[in-house]
Design a protein around this motif. Structure first.
Motif, PDB file in Angstrom:
ATOM      1  N   UNK A   1      -7.556  37.283  40.373  1.00 31.26           N
ATOM      2  CA  UNK A   1      -6.766  37.672  38.953  1.00 31.26           C
ATOM      3  C   UNK A   1      -6.728  36.200  38.092  1.00 31.26           C
ATOM      4  N   UNK A   2      -6.447  35.100  38.535  1.00 25.46           N
ATOM      5  CA  UNK A   2      -6.539  33.628  37.878  1.00 25.46           C
ATOM      6  C   UNK A   2      -7.899  33.486  37.560  1.00 25.46           C
ATOM      7  N   UNK A   3      -8.961  33.631  38.310  1.00 26.74           N
ATOM      8  CA  UNK A   3     -10.405  33.640  37.860  1.00 26.74           C
ATOM      9  C   UNK A   3     -10.566  34.469  36.642  1.00 26.74           C
ATOM     10  N   UNK A   4     -10.312  35.774  36.870  1.00 25.69           N
ATOM     11  CA  UNK A   4     -10.702  36.820  35.700  1.00 25.69           C
ATOM     12  C   UNK A   4      -9.986  36.365  34.226  1.00 25.69           C
ATOM     13  N   UNK A   5      -8.750  35.828  34.428  1.00 26.12           N
ATOM     14  CA  UNK A   5      -7.773  35.451  33.499  1.00 26.12           C
ATOM     15  C   UNK A   5      -8.504  34.637  32.254  1.00 26.12           C
ATOM     16  N   UNK A   6      -9.541  33.802  33.092  1.00 28.37           N
ATOM     17  CA  UNK A   6     -10.048  32.561  32.279  1.00 28.37           C
ATOM     18  C   UNK A   6     -11.227  33.438  31.261  1.00 28.37           C
ATOM     19  N   UNK A   7     -11.491  34.538  31.645  1.00 31.73           N
ATOM     20  CA  UNK A   7     -12.924  35.167  31.006  1.00 31.73           C
ATOM     21  C   UNK A   7     -12.401  36.123  29.636  1.00 31.73           C
ATOM     22  N   UNK A   8     -13.254  36.056  28.720  1.00 34.01           N
ATOM     23  CA  UNK A   8     -12.617  37.123  27.651  1.00 34.01           C
ATOM     24  C   UNK A   8     -12.217  38.482  28.043  1.00 34.01           C
ATOM     25  N   UNK A   9     -11.322  39.117  27.455  1.00 39.68           N
ATOM     26  CA  UNK A   9     -10.610  40.476  27.806  1.00 39.68           C
ATOM     27  C   UNK A   9     -11.566  41.311  28.081  1.00 39.68           C
ATOM     28  N   UNK A  10     -12.824  41.446  27.165  1.00 42.69           N
ATOM     29  CA  UNK A  10     -13.777  42.669  27.401  1.00 42.69           C
ATOM     30  C   UNK A  10     -14.783  42.251  28.769  1.00 42.69           C
ATOM     31  N   UNK A  11     -14.774  41.086  29.271  1.00 40.55           N
ATOM     32  CA  UNK A  11     -15.511  40.755  30.625  1.00 40.55           C
ATOM     33  C   UNK A  11     -14.612  41.028  31.811  1.00 40.55           C
ATOM     34  N   UNK A  12     -13.391  41.149  31.810  1.00 44.43           N
ATOM     35  CA  UNK A  12     -12.302  40.895  33.172  1.00 44.43           C
ATOM     36  C   UNK A  12     -12.565  42.126  33.714  1.00 44.43           C
ATOM     37  N   UNK A  13     -12.353  41.865  34.894  1.00 43.62           N
ATOM     38  CA  UNK A  13     -12.809  43.141  36.212  1.00 43.62           C
ATOM     39  C   UNK A  13     -11.443  43.144  36.942  1.00 43.62           C
ATOM     40  N   UNK A  14     -11.006  44.405  37.427  1.00 42.54           N
ATOM     41  CA  UNK A  14      -9.957  44.542  38.204  1.00 42.54           C
ATOM     42  C   UNK A  14     -10.187  44.050  39.565  1.00 42.54           C
ATOM     43  N   UNK A  15      -9.138  43.658  40.408  1.00 43.06           N
ATOM     44  CA  UNK A  15      -9.168  43.401  41.562  1.00 43.06           C
ATOM     45  C   UNK A  15      -9.947  44.563  42.418  1.00 43.06           C
ATOM     46  N   UNK A  16     -11.134  44.326  43.297  1.00 42.61           N
ATOM     47  CA  UNK A  16     -11.425  45.526  43.990  1.00 42.61           C
ATOM     48  C   UNK A  16     -10.251  46.108  45.128  1.00 42.61           C
ATOM     49  N   UNK A  17     -10.385  47.495  45.106  1.00 42.57           N
ATOM     50  CA  UNK A  17      -9.852  48.276  45.967  1.00 42.57           C
ATOM     51  C   UNK A  17     -10.112  48.008  47.372  1.00 42.57           C
ATOM     52  N   UNK A  18      -9.200  47.994  48.387  1.00 45.87           N
ATOM     53  CA  UNK A  18      -9.415  47.879  49.671  1.00 45.87           C
ATOM     54  C   UNK A  18     -10.162  49.290  50.166  1.00 45.87           C
ATOM     55  N   UNK A  19     -11.244  48.792  51.330  1.00 47.64           N
ATOM     56  CA  UNK A  19     -11.844  50.264  51.908  1.00 47.64           C
ATOM     57  C   UNK A  19     -10.818  50.895  52.644  1.00 47.64           C
ATOM     58  N   UNK A  20     -11.350  52.136  52.828  1.00 49.06           N
ATOM     59  CA  UNK A  20     -10.130  52.976  53.803  1.00 49.06           C
ATOM     60  C   UNK A  20     -10.363  52.642  55.023  1.00 49.06           C
ATOM     61  N   UNK A  21      -9.216  52.497  55.739  1.00 50.07           N
ATOM     62  CA  UNK A  21      -9.029  51.999  57.120  1.00 50.07           C
ATOM     63  C   UNK A  21      -8.070  53.051  57.674  1.00 50.07           C
ATOM     64  N   UNK A  22      -8.375  53.555  59.021  1.00 51.86           N
ATOM     65  CA  UNK A  22      -7.656  54.611  59.733  1.00 51.86           C
ATOM     66  C   UNK A  22      -6.250  53.937  59.922  1.00 51.86           C
ATOM     67  N   UNK A  23      -6.452  52.503  60.392  1.00 49.99           N
ATOM     68  CA  UNK A  23      -5.138  51.685  61.059  1.00 49.99           C
ATOM     69  C   UNK A  23      -5.086  50.459  60.209  1.00 49.99           C
ATOM     70  N   UNK A  24      -3.860  49.850  60.421  1.00 49.11           N
ATOM     71  CA  UNK A  24      -3.593  48.741  59.690  1.00 49.11           C
ATOM     72  C   UNK A  24      -4.461  47.692  60.068  1.00 49.11           C
ATOM     73  N   UNK A  25      -4.747  46.816  59.120  1.00 48.56           N
ATOM     74  CA  UNK A  25      -5.754  45.707  59.568  1.00 48.56           C
ATOM     75  C   UNK A  25      -4.822  44.606  60.031  1.00 48.56           C
ATOM     76  N   UNK A  26      -5.204  44.039  61.360  1.00 49.38           N
ATOM     77  CA  UNK A  26      -4.473  42.824  62.001  1.00 49.38           C
ATOM     78  C   UNK A  26      -4.939  42.732  63.129  1.00 49.38           C
ATOM     79  N   UNK A  27      -3.861  41.737  63.912  1.00 52.07           N
ATOM     80  CA  UNK A  27      -4.441  41.258  65.256  1.00 52.07           C
ATOM     81  C   UNK A  27      -4.682  42.505  66.436  1.00 52.07           C
TER      82      UNK A  27
END
Length: 141
Positions: A80-106
């Protein structure tokens, strides 16, 4: 080192002696009779197993299973900080996480589930995290 010594001999480097027969064959100098290499026990190379890791869908880097939950919020904030440096029409949203059946972790995922998630996360990074050149299609950060 015998190749280095032979190269020095060819170049005429002073003090470069030819390798001895015992040094070349590896026999002699030890205690007791020497066995040929074929008679020795088969050598087992240590097997290196990569520790379990999870791919970040935002930056594409791999992190340990305990570290990914710390990394993801920081990575999203940096995006978000990197995208805020760009002109408004070039900004992209944070990618959405891929579908996971279980929580990501240890211990939340099996090795197969983690591998499937990593493939999906890498694909997500390649399609949403990288920008394709309009002329050639090559992708860039």
């Amino acid at each position: 080192s015998s190749a280095v010594a032979q190269e020095r001999l060819k170049k005429g480097v002073p003090g470069a002696a030819p390798p001895t027969a015992t040094a070349a064959t590896g026999s002699g100098g030890g205690k007791g009779p020497q066995r040929p290499a074929s008679a020795s026990a088969p050598s087992r190379e240590p097997v290196f197993r990569e520790p379990p890791s999870v791919t970040c869908y935002i930056c594409g880097r791999k992190f340990g299973t305990a570290s990914i939950s710390i990394h993801l919020p920081q990575c999203a904030k940096k995006w978000e900080q990197q995208e805020a440096l760009k002109p408004k029409h070039e900004r992209r949203p944070v990618p959405k996480p891929p579908e996971a059946e279980k929580a990501i972790g240890a211990d939340a995922m099996t090795a197969e589930e983690r591998e499937a998630y990593n493939v999906a996360a890498q694909e997500k990074f390649n399609t949403e995290g990288l920008v394709a050149c309009p002329n050639c299609g090559r992708t860039f950060l």
